[in-house]
Motif scaffolding. Sequence first.
Motif, PDB file in Angstrom:
ATOM      1  N   VAL A   1       0.971  -1.086   0.352  1.00 50.27           N
ATOM      2  CA  VAL A   1       0.023   0.201  -0.003  1.00 50.27           C
ATOM      3  C   VAL A   1       1.265   1.363   0.083  1.00 50.27           C
ATOM      4  CG1 VAL A   1      -1.836   1.514   1.006  1.00 50.27           C
ATOM      5  CG2 VAL A   1      -2.059  -1.163   1.195  1.00 50.27           C
ATOM      6  N   LEU A   2       1.690   1.178   1.147  1.00 47.75           N
ATOM      7  CA  LEU A   2       2.802   2.507   1.109  1.00 47.75           C
ATOM      8  C   LEU A   2       3.993   2.735   0.412  1.00 47.75           C
ATOM      9  CD1 LEU A   2       2.691   2.942   5.263  1.00 47.75           C
ATOM     10  CD2 LEU A   2       1.133   4.281   3.492  1.00 47.75           C
ATOM     11  N   ARG A   3       3.605   1.196  -0.907  1.00 46.90           N
ATOM     12  CA  ARG A   3       5.661   1.214  -1.663  1.00 46.90           C
ATOM     13  C   ARG A   3       6.711   1.571  -0.914  1.00 46.90           C
ATOM     14  NH1 ARG A   3       4.930   1.294  -6.675  1.00 46.90           N
ATOM     15  NH2 ARG A   3       6.914   2.089  -6.886  1.00 46.90           N
ATOM     16  N   CYS A   4       6.652   0.534   0.286  1.00 49.90           N
ATOM     17  CA  CYS A   4       8.163   0.787   0.821  1.00 49.90           C
ATOM     18  C   CYS A   4       8.272  -0.435   1.231  1.00 49.90           C
ATOM     19  CB  CYS A   4       7.982   1.701   2.346  1.00 49.90           C
ATOM     20  SG  CYS A   4       8.119   3.007   2.963  1.00 49.90           S
ATOM     21  N   PRO A   5      10.165  -0.848   1.160  1.00 45.02           N
ATOM     22  CA  PRO A   5      10.368  -2.225   1.461  1.00 45.02           C
ATOM     23  C   PRO A   5       9.605  -2.513   2.955  1.00 45.02           C
ATOM     24  CG  PRO A   5      12.457  -0.598   1.519  1.00 45.02           C
ATOM     25  CD  PRO A   5      10.802  -0.041   1.502  1.00 45.02           C
ATOM     26  N   VAL A   6       9.587  -3.893   2.663  1.00 48.33           N
ATOM     27  CA  VAL A   6       8.636  -4.761   3.981  1.00 48.33           C
ATOM     28  C   VAL A   6      10.019  -4.680   4.896  1.00 48.33           C
ATOM     29  CG1 VAL A   6       8.153  -6.562   4.630  1.00 48.33           C
ATOM     30  CG2 VAL A   6       7.939  -6.539   2.166  1.00 48.33           C
ATOM     31  N   THR A   7      11.323  -4.630   4.482  1.00 41.53           N
ATOM     32  CA  THR A   7      11.676  -4.352   5.977  1.00 41.53           C
ATOM     33  C   THR A   7      11.646  -3.582   7.001  1.00 41.53           C
ATOM     34  OG1 THR A   7      13.297  -4.922   4.912  1.00 41.53           O
ATOM     35  CG2 THR A   7      14.602  -4.566   6.391  1.00 41.53           C
ATOM     36  N   VAL A   8      10.865  -2.511   6.376  1.00 38.32           N
ATOM     37  CA  VAL A   8      10.934  -0.928   7.321  1.00 38.32           C
ATOM     38  C   VAL A   8       9.427  -1.223   8.035  1.00 38.32           C
ATOM     39  CG1 VAL A   8      10.049   0.941   7.296  1.00 38.32           C
ATOM     40  CG2 VAL A   8      11.441   0.236   5.651  1.00 38.32           C
ATOM     41  N   PHE A   9       8.474  -2.481   8.348  1.00 42.20           N
ATOM     42  CA  PHE A   9       7.556  -2.674   8.625  1.00 42.20           C
ATOM     43  C   PHE A   9       8.530  -3.500   9.881  1.00 42.20           C
ATOM     44  CE2 PHE A   9       6.102  -1.054   5.548  1.00 42.20           C
ATOM     45  CZ  PHE A   9       5.844  -0.119   5.476  1.00 42.20           C
ATOM     46  N   ALA A  10       8.542  -5.146   9.162  1.00 45.53           N
ATOM     47  CA  ALA A  10       8.720  -5.816   9.900  1.00 45.53           C
ATOM     48  C   ALA A  10       9.849  -5.947  11.171  1.00 45.53           C
ATOM     49  CB  ALA A  10       9.452  -7.315   8.425  1.00 45.53           C
ATOM     50  N   VAL A  11      11.129  -4.606  10.918  1.00 42.14           N
ATOM     51  CA  VAL A  11      11.804  -5.001  11.722  1.00 42.14           C
ATOM     52  C   VAL A  11      11.799  -4.415  13.297  1.00 42.14           C
ATOM     53  CG1 VAL A  11      13.800  -3.917  12.446  1.00 42.14           C
ATOM     54  CG2 VAL A  11      13.978  -4.837  10.159  1.00 42.14           C
ATOM     55  N   PRO A  12      10.741  -3.428  12.820  1.00 47.00           N
ATOM     56  CA  PRO A  12       9.903  -2.968  14.857  1.00 47.00           C
ATOM     57  C   PRO A  12       9.070  -3.939  15.163  1.00 47.00           C
ATOM     58  CG  PRO A  12      10.636  -1.054  12.948  1.00 47.00           C
ATOM     59  CD  PRO A  12      10.253  -2.027  12.100  1.00 47.00           C
ATOM     60  N   GLY A  13       8.616  -4.540  13.879  1.00 46.58           N
ATOM     61  CA  GLY A  13       6.963  -5.326  14.082  1.00 46.58           C
ATOM     62  C   GLY A  13       7.841  -7.061  15.542  1.00 46.58           C
ATOM     63  N   ILE A  14       8.832  -7.211  14.658  1.00 46.92           N
ATOM     64  CA  ILE A  14       9.519  -8.590  15.526  1.00 46.92           C
ATOM     65  C   ILE A  14       9.848  -8.495  16.562  1.00 46.92           C
ATOM     66  CG2 ILE A  14       9.452 -10.192  13.018  1.00 46.92           C
ATOM     67  CD1 ILE A  14      12.235  -9.946  14.067  1.00 46.92           C
ATOM     68  N   ILE A  15      10.276  -7.447  17.237  1.00 47.99           N
ATOM     69  CA  ILE A  15      11.614  -7.162  18.375  1.00 47.99           C
ATOM     70  C   ILE A  15      10.789  -7.678  19.633  1.00 47.99           C
ATOM     71  CG2 ILE A  15      12.287  -5.163  20.250  1.00 47.99           C
ATOM     72  CD1 ILE A  15      14.229  -5.327  17.515  1.00 47.99           C
ATOM     73  N   MET A  16       9.270  -7.273  19.494  1.00 50.05           N
ATOM     74  CA  MET A  16       8.748  -7.358  20.662  1.00 50.05           C
ATOM     75  C   MET A  16       8.593  -9.236  20.386  1.00 50.05           C
ATOM     76  SD  MET A  16       7.347  -5.189  21.901  1.00 50.05           S
ATOM     77  CE  MET A  16       5.974  -5.615  23.624  1.00 50.05           C
TER      78      MET A  16
END
Lengths: 250, 158
Positions: B75-90
């Motif tokens: 949707v936002l045309r961003c690399p997946v890493t941008v969302f996955a990295v902060p997401g998995i830290i928890m």
Amino acid sequence: MSIYGMDKDLKIIIRAARIMLQNGAETYRVEDSIGYMAVRLGLRAQSYVTPTGIFVMVEDEDTRTATRVRAISNRGFDLSKLDDMNEFSRSYDFRNYSWEETMEYLASVDHRTSKYPRWFIWLCAGLASGGFAFIFGENLHETVAAVLAGSAAMIAASLFSKRRAHLFISSFLGGLVAMLVANLLGEFFPEADVNLIIIGAVMPLVPGVAITSAARDLVMDHLVSGLARAGEALMVAAAIAVGVAFKYFL
Amino acid sequence: MTLPLWLHGIIAFFTCLAFGVVFRVPKRALLSCGIAGAAGWLAYGVALLYFNNVMISSLCGGFAVACIAELSASVLRCPVTVFAVPGIIMLVPGLLAFDAMDAFLEGNYTAGLGMVIQTLFIAGAITTGLVLAGAIISGLRTSLRKKNVIIDEYQEED
């Protein structure tokens, strides 16, 4: 037909690829981006990218080739630069800009400091630590202590971010400071679990970029890069653990 | 967990927003980072209630993070890493890794080794969830779209 001449095109490609790789891109993404840029510059490319080096060969329609190698050190994580370079490789209009303008743009992205001020990043590291401690401890004492310890650890870790071997040293220092501050705060909050404060405080130092790209690289058949990233993640984790382990000398 | 799950979700959302800033995520992507993190943590929590198994729960958490990350990326045309990295830290098993280190330093090698292996397995489970979702969604996307001409062309030569 190449736009600026093969050598100059190659310089653009290498520069953009380096910025991506230094800011947390997976190697398959870098190779894809090199392919996109080459095609849009009127060339074909073969590239081999690992976390520590980029090898690119471009070829024009007369089968003349040019090659460039770039060693990579000092990897960091500024995901907004990765985003900009991803966009650059896919939709930058090379025909409307001169080579100098393009290189200037790349340099401006490469050298720019984050849009978030440093104090804000430190504050957010603290808040993230606090949130983490709250979820696992469900207790406000630990949360407040983890906010302070997390900020302190992040400040300590960013002190040496431009030196050689900075990854090990900054992770080690981060772990050490997290442990020291947590023990100090343990005196003020006697009910808090010091170990939980430490864990919360080191959470922002966890090599999330390395873990994520290791997994994604391995699955995309970039076996060498995936293993190298996994090694990086283990090394950073070990460095944090060594820093924290100094609590036995207190 | 003694606090209600929705409260955990809210805390996870803001924690992952903060992690996003630490990783210098572009501003337009920050909100999705928080959503990915909250989804991951809620999936982990719900799976833990049903299966009572940390590994399956971590897999579900990683899967949820990657689903949100892949969707936001397109949707936002961003690399997946941008969302996955902060997401998995928890989901990273920091507590367990810490206990393992403690056990080693006290000379309790057998217990420490067990915990290290458990840590590695949980990390493996998270990444399995992550790549499973990535493979499914990007597979769907490429089969819907026409073939990637550029990449295929330069790999078929020689």
